[in-house]
Design a protein around this motif. Structure first.
Motif, PDB file in Angstrom:
ATOM      1  N   LEU A  39      46.233  42.632  43.345  1.00  0.00           N
ATOM      2  CA  LEU A  39      45.875  41.887  42.141  1.00  0.00           C
ATOM      3  C   LEU A  39      45.958  42.774  40.907  1.00  0.00           C
ATOM      4  O   LEU A  39      46.332  42.314  39.820  1.00  0.00           O
ATOM      5  N   ILE A  42      49.561  43.000  39.809  1.00  0.00           N
ATOM      6  CA  ILE A  42      49.937  41.779  39.093  1.00  0.00           C
ATOM      7  C   ILE A  42      49.361  41.783  37.686  1.00  0.00           C
ATOM      8  O   ILE A  42      50.059  41.462  36.710  1.00  0.00           O
ATOM      9  N   LYS A  43      48.095  42.155  37.566  1.00  0.00           N
ATOM     10  CA  LYS A  43      47.437  42.184  36.252  1.00  0.00           C
ATOM     11  C   LYS A  43      48.160  43.128  35.301  1.00  0.00           C
ATOM     12  O   LYS A  43      48.446  42.781  34.145  1.00  0.00           O
ATOM     13  N   SER A  58      51.035  28.697  40.618  1.00  0.00           N
ATOM     14  CA  SER A  58      50.028  29.748  40.580  1.00  0.00           C
ATOM     15  C   SER A  58      50.688  31.094  40.324  1.00  0.00           C
ATOM     16  O   SER A  58      51.553  31.527  41.082  1.00  0.00           O
ATOM     17  N   ILE A  60      49.398  34.038  40.600  1.00  0.00           N
ATOM     18  CA  ILE A  60      49.044  35.030  41.613  1.00  0.00           C
ATOM     19  C   ILE A  60      49.894  34.860  42.869  1.00  0.00           C
ATOM     20  O   ILE A  60      50.491  35.829  43.367  1.00  0.00           O
ATOM     21  N   SER A  63      53.585  35.669  42.105  1.00  0.00           N
ATOM     22  CA  SER A  63      53.791  37.109  41.916  1.00  0.00           C
ATOM     23  C   SER A  63      53.730  37.853  43.243  1.00  0.00           C
ATOM     24  O   SER A  63      54.539  38.745  43.500  1.00  0.00           O
ATOM     25  N   GLU A 280      46.475  36.848  30.661  1.00  0.00           N
ATOM     26  CA  GLU A 280      46.397  37.611  31.893  1.00  0.00           C
ATOM     27  C   GLU A 280      44.969  37.649  32.437  1.00  0.00           C
ATOM     28  O   GLU A 280      44.748  37.606  33.646  1.00  0.00           O
ATOM     29  N   HIS A 283      44.251  34.291  34.023  1.00  0.00           N
ATOM     30  CA  HIS A 283      44.966  34.152  35.285  1.00  0.00           C
ATOM     31  C   HIS A 283      44.213  34.851  36.395  1.00  0.00           C
ATOM     32  O   HIS A 283      44.094  34.337  37.499  1.00  0.00           O
ATOM     33  N   ARG A 284      43.708  36.029  36.096  1.00  0.00           N
ATOM     34  CA  ARG A 284      43.026  36.823  37.114  1.00  0.00           C
ATOM     35  C   ARG A 284      41.709  36.174  37.506  1.00  0.00           C
ATOM     36  O   ARG A 284      41.333  36.171  38.674  1.00  0.00           O
ATOM     37  N   ASN A 287      42.694  31.972  38.350  1.00  0.00           N
ATOM     38  CA  ASN A 287      43.803  31.706  39.270  1.00  0.00           C
ATOM     39  C   ASN A 287      44.544  30.435  38.885  1.00  0.00           C
ATOM     40  O   ASN A 287      44.820  29.570  39.703  1.00  0.00           O
TER      41      ASN A 287
END
Length: 303
Positions: A39, A42-43, A58, A60, A63, A280, A283-284, A287
């Motif tokens: 994660l 991705i972040k 999604s 996450i 990615s 971002e 998103h984290r 989700n």
């Protein structure tokens, strides 16, 4: 001794306790970093490169699939080595400076009272500054290792030592300390989190008619989580700026896209807007894909 030492030196300033605190923090950090590394990768990539125009679904899940497909399982754990290496000096410096400053800020004639919120903030900020200056080169390496899979046109770093050596040779001290200004600005994160954490524990202890050291694990977890989330939301934009400044040197001899923190802030705001600079983070934490229609249009026009 008083002032810088005093009861602090008698109660909690022993070398054994410093090692214990630093070791515990580093061990817990290493376990957490290993679990959340995919994660984190991705972040960091979202912070540096943003979302692809027209992205659906999604972020996450998409990615994770893309990284696994193009870079394998190893791609999900890029940057883990410098993170783990940095944890021990990170916590050793932080706890040492934080406790020392707390000891210095206590009144000489009264060591029983809790430090004020302002004093806690000063101690946390001072410790954060010392930690950032000490460990910044390793966080630069972490950012570049996590994002280099998205730069097929540059020679990748083979290891942490290779990265440190090349950055020193190619960019000098400035490269090792790229992003240090927003990192120092981000000290407000710990200056918010730790005082909030300690005040929440005191509040819970009073509410439950107990002492701070006898709080239940659940209460401590709640205080830690709430203070962390609050600090992250307030200070998140500095992470975007820091990641972009740390990563841009990996482009080799290309002209730097950002001339510094202020220039980066301006360009992120101008090209991506204020709401998108927070995407971002959402998103984290939620989700869910968040991408404004205006940004898609801007990206398509630039292409």
């Amino acid at each position: 001794m008083r002032g810088g030492g005093g009861h602090y030196g008698e109660n909690s300033g022993s070398t054994r306790e410093f090692i214990s605190h630093a070791g515990a923090g580093a061990s817990a950090g290493a376990i957490a970093a290993t679990f959340v590394c995919p994660l984190d990768v991705i972040k960091t990539r979202l912070q540096v490169h943003g979302l692809s125009p027209g992205h659906k679904g999604s972020i996450i899940i998409t990615s994770l699939r893309n990284i696994t497909k193009t870079e394998g399982l190893r791609g999900l754990y890029r940057g883990l080595s410098p993170t783990i290496i940095a944890l021990l000096p990170n916590w050793a410096v932080y706890f040492t400076v934080y406790e020392r400053l707390k000891g210095m800020l206590h009144k000489d004639d009264d060591w029983s009272d809790q430090l004020s919120t302002g004093a806690n903030m000063i101690a946390a900020a001072g410790a954060g500054i010392a930690t950032s200056i000490t460990t910044n080169p390793l966080w630069v390496v972490k950012t570049r290792l996590q994002t280099q899979g998205m730069r097929p046109d540059v020679v990748p770093y083979k290891s942490v030592l290779s990265a440190l050596s090349r950055i020193t040779h190619e960019e000098g001290l400035r490269g090792l300390y790229s992003g240090i200004v927003p990192s120092l600005m981000g000290i407000s994160h710990v200056a918010i989190q730790f005082p909030a954490y300690e005040n929440m524990k005191c509040y819970m202890a009073k509410r439950d008619n107990t002492t701070v050291d006898k709080l239940s694990p659940g209460s401590v977890a709640i205080a830690s989580s709430v203070s962390k989330v609050a600090a992250s939301i307030i200070t998140y934009p500095h992470e975007v700026v820091r990641a972009r400044l740390q990563e841009q040197g990996q482009a080799g001899n290309r002209k730097a896209r950002y001339g510094g923190m202020i220039d980066c802030l301006k360009k992120v705001y101008q090209h991506e807007g204020f709401p998108d600079s927070w995407n971002e983070f959402y998103h984290r934490t939620r989700n869910a894909p968040i991408l404004s229609r205006n940004r898609v249009i801007r990206e398509q026009k630039r292409e």
